[in-house]
Design an enzyme around this catalytic site. Structure first.
Site, PDB file in Angstrom:
ATOM      1  CE1 TYR A  32      -4.385   0.643  -0.315  1.00 30.47           C
ATOM      2  CE2 TYR A  32      -3.811   2.524   1.054  1.00 30.47           C
ATOM      3  CZ  TYR A  32      -4.696   1.889   0.210  1.00 30.47           C
ATOM      4  OH  TYR A  32      -5.887   2.507  -0.125  1.00 30.47           O
ATOM      5  N   GLY A  36       6.100   8.132   1.043  1.00 32.15           N
ATOM      6  CA  GLY A  36       7.151   7.801   2.016  1.00 32.15           C
ATOM      7  C   GLY A  36       7.965   6.605   1.534  1.00 32.15           C
ATOM      8  CG  HIS A  37       6.141   2.753   1.354  1.00 35.73           C
ATOM      9  ND1 HIS A  37       4.803   3.050   1.506  1.00 35.73           N
ATOM     10  CD2 HIS A  37       6.462   1.951   2.397  1.00 35.73           C
ATOM     11  CE1 HIS A  37       4.338   2.446   2.583  1.00 35.73           C
ATOM     12  NE2 HIS A  37       5.325   1.778   3.154  1.00 35.73           N
ATOM     13  CD  GLN A  61       5.542  -5.739  11.218  1.00 33.23           C
ATOM     14  OE1 GLN A  61       6.475  -6.314  10.663  1.00 33.23           O
ATOM     15  NE2 GLN A  61       5.358  -4.428  11.096  1.00 33.23           N
ATOM     16  CD  GLN A 148      14.250   9.244  12.118  1.00 31.73           C
ATOM     17  OE1 GLN A 148      15.223   8.605  11.723  1.00 31.73           O
ATOM     18  NE2 GLN A 148      13.911   9.283  13.405  1.00 31.73           N
ATOM     19  CD  GLN A 153       9.928  -0.666  11.104  1.00 30.71           C
ATOM     20  OE1 GLN A 153       8.988  -1.410  11.296  1.00 30.71           O
ATOM     21  NE2 GLN A 153      10.018   0.120  10.044  1.00 30.71           N
ATOM     22  CB  VAL A 176       7.470  11.548   2.793  1.00 29.13           C
ATOM     23  CG1 VAL A 176       6.722  12.242   1.661  1.00 29.13           C
ATOM     24  CG2 VAL A 176       8.880  11.182   2.354  1.00 29.13           C
ATOM     25  NE  ARG A 187      -1.558   0.322  11.325  1.00 33.22           N
ATOM     26  CZ  ARG A 187      -0.358  -0.241  11.508  1.00 33.22           C
ATOM     27  NH1 ARG A 187       0.727   0.509  11.484  1.00 33.22           N
ATOM     28  NH2 ARG A 187      -0.248  -1.545  11.713  1.00 33.22           N
TER      29      ARG A 187
END
Lengths: 280, 280
Positions: A32, A36-37, A61, A148, A153, A176, A187
Site C-alpha cells: 500500500y 514515504g515508501h 508483528q 524515520q 523501528q 515524508v 494507515r
C-alpha cells in the site's frame, strides 16, 4: 521489473546479481505504497545498481487485537509505483512462505523495545526483528532503507544489524508529509474526512515541539507537557504516548539534547498514528 | 595459518576470500580442542578451500551456577591442533569484542529448546543461537560443522538456519569416542581418575540402548527404564535426564522409530556429561 513470491526464486536471482558484482538496495514494506515508501525506493535507486522491494504484511508483528486482517493492500498500484521508480524486483511472499509449519525461531532485543511502541505493542518488535532478519538473509542487500517515521523501528533494526554483525548498512530516510503536514502512512486510509482533519494535531504538535527545541527548550518534562496540552485540545485525539528518549537506546531522558528523539503516538478514533522529530 | 581477534580483521579476510571465489568451512568451538573437534576440522578441510575455526568461550550460553569461570583453555595446544589439521584461520575474540557495551539483541527459539538440556539450562540455547548467528554473519561460511554429541545444539542450529533463511549448510559429524567408549568432551578433563572410570556408564548405557533398538525395541518407556536402571547401578552417577525425543523437534516421543534421538545427561560428581544415539 520482476515479481517473485518464493524465497528460492529470490535467492537464485540475488546469487546471480552477486556474481555479477551488482550492489543491492533493499526497501522492506508492507505494501500500500505511498510517497514515504517512494522516497526510500528513490534513495535505493540512486545508491545501488539493483533495487529490491518486499511487500509483505507480516503477521508476526501484529498483536491479536490489531489491524492485521484489515491492513490495506493494492498490489496492482504497488507494482506501478515500484516500476515507475525503477525497482528491479518485488518480493511478495505468502505468509506460509515466510512462516512455514514448524517455524520456531525469533530475533528480539531488550532495552530498545521497552519504551514507546514496544511498551504498548508487546511482541511487535520481535515480529519486526524476525521478519527483517529473514529478509536480510534472503535478499542480502548492501543497503537497506527505512523511514524515520517509524523511528523506534529504525533504531531497533540498526541495533540488530550491529549486534548480530550483519553485513548491511541501514539507512534512515526523512519523514515524508502530506501538503498539510500529516506524516504519510498506509494507515491514513482508515481516517474518515473529519478524522483526517483532526489527525493534523499530530504534525502540528511535532512542529510546535520542534520550534520550542529550536528556541532553546531543554527540559523534557516542560516540552512534553506543552505537546500533550496541544494534543488534548483536539477532542478526537487520544494520547498513547508523548515521550523524549535517547535516540540510540530509546531510554527516557529528562534533558533534550542533540539526537534526543521526541515521539508521539495518538489515536484518532480507532486509528493509531505516530510522528516524531529528532532534536539537533 | 593466521590467528585474529577482531571482527573487522576476520570480515576483511573473508571478503577477500569471497572475491577469490573460495568456499568456506567453519568450525565453531569453545577451544580446548580434542579429537571430536579435530574430526570437524578434518571434514571442513576436505570439503572447502578455506577453513576457519573459532575459539570463543561464550559467556552468554553459561548459567550463573555453571562452569564459565573454570572452563578449560589451552590456546597454544589449540593452535597446534588447528595448524596440523590444515585450518587457515583461527578467530579468537575477547568477550568484549563479541558483546560490547550496549549489546541488546538475542536469537532464540521455542519448542526445540524446551526439552533435554534446554529444560535444565535456561537461557543456554539463547546464548548458543545468538553467538552462532553472530559467527555465521562474521565468517559467512558455506558449510558449518557441529558434533552430533551435542545433538540438541545441532538440531537447534539447523532450525535457526532454516527459519532465518541463512545461506549456510549445517553439517553434523559423528560422535568421537575414547578407546574405552567415553564420548570426547572438553569437560572430561574435570574428572578424577575414579570419576573417569565411573563416567563409562554413559557410553555403556548408550551402547546398551542402541542394541535394544537394533533388536527391535520400539517402546520408549521400556527402553528408557532399562537405560535408567543401568545408570542407577553406578553409585557415582546422578541422572539429569534419559529421554527419547523426535530428532527434529526434540519433543518427547513414546515410540522409537527411525530418527528418534535417545539422549542422556548424567552428573559424575560435579561434572555434567552428555551422550546420545539416533535410532535407525
Amino acid at each position: 521489473m520482476q515479481i517473485v513470491s518464493t524465497i528460492k526464486e529470490v535467492k537464485h536471482i540475488v546469487k546471480q546479481w552477486k556474481i555479477e558484482g551488482q550492489t543491492l538496495g533493499f526497501v522492506p514494506t508492507m505494501g500500500y505504497l505511498h510517497e514515504g515508501h517512494g522516497s526510500l525506493i528513490t534513495a535505493a535507486r540512486q545508491e545501488n545498481s539493483k533495487v529490491v522491494v518486499s511487500i509483505f504484511i507480516n503477521p508476526m508483528q501484529f498483536g491479536p487485537t490489531e489491524d492485521y486482517d484489515s491492513y490495506p493492500n493494492d498490489l496492482e498500484k504497488d507494482r506501478n509505483v515500484c516500476e515507475s521508480l525503477g525497482a528491479d524486483l518485488i518480493f511478495h511472499p505468502a505468509p506460509e512462505e515466510m512462516y512455514p509449519k514448524d517455524f520456531f525461531t525469533y530475533v528480539d532485543m531488550s532495552v530498545l523495545t521497552e519504551e514507546l511502541c514496544g511498551l504498548n505493542r508487546p511482541g511487535h518488535f520481535r515480529g519486526v526483528c524476525t521478519v527483517v532478519n529473514k529478509m536480510f538473509n534472503i535478499i542480502q542487500p548492501d543497503h537497506a532503507y527505512f523511514g524515520q517515521k517509524d523511528a523506534q523501528q529504525l533504531a531497533v533494526i540498526k541495533q540488530m544489524v550491529k549486534d548480530l554483525n550483519m553485513n548491511i548498512e541501514v539507512i534512515g530516510c526523512p519523514i515524508v508529509r502530506e501538503e498539510d503536514g500529516l506524516a504519510k502512512s498506509s494507515r491514513n486510509t482508515y481516517l474518515s474526512a473529519i478524522e483526517r482533519k483532526a489527525a493534523l494535531i499530530l504534525s502540528k504538535t511535532i512542529f510546535m515541539g520542534e520550534n520550542k527545541v529550536k528556541e532553546g527548550e531543554t527540559d523534557a518534562k516542560k516540552l512534553i507537557a506543552a505537546m500533550k496540552a496541544n494534543i488534548e485540545a483536539e477532542p478526537m485525539a487520544k494520547i498513547e504516548y508523548v515521550k523524549a528518549v535517547d535516540g540510540l537506546t530509546m531510554k527516557q531522558t529528562t534533558r533534550i539534547k542533540p539526537q534526543t528523539l521526541i515521539a508521539i503516538a495518538v489515536y484518532i478514533g480507532k486509528t493509531r498514528l505516530i510522528d516524531n522529530f529528532i532534536a539537533h
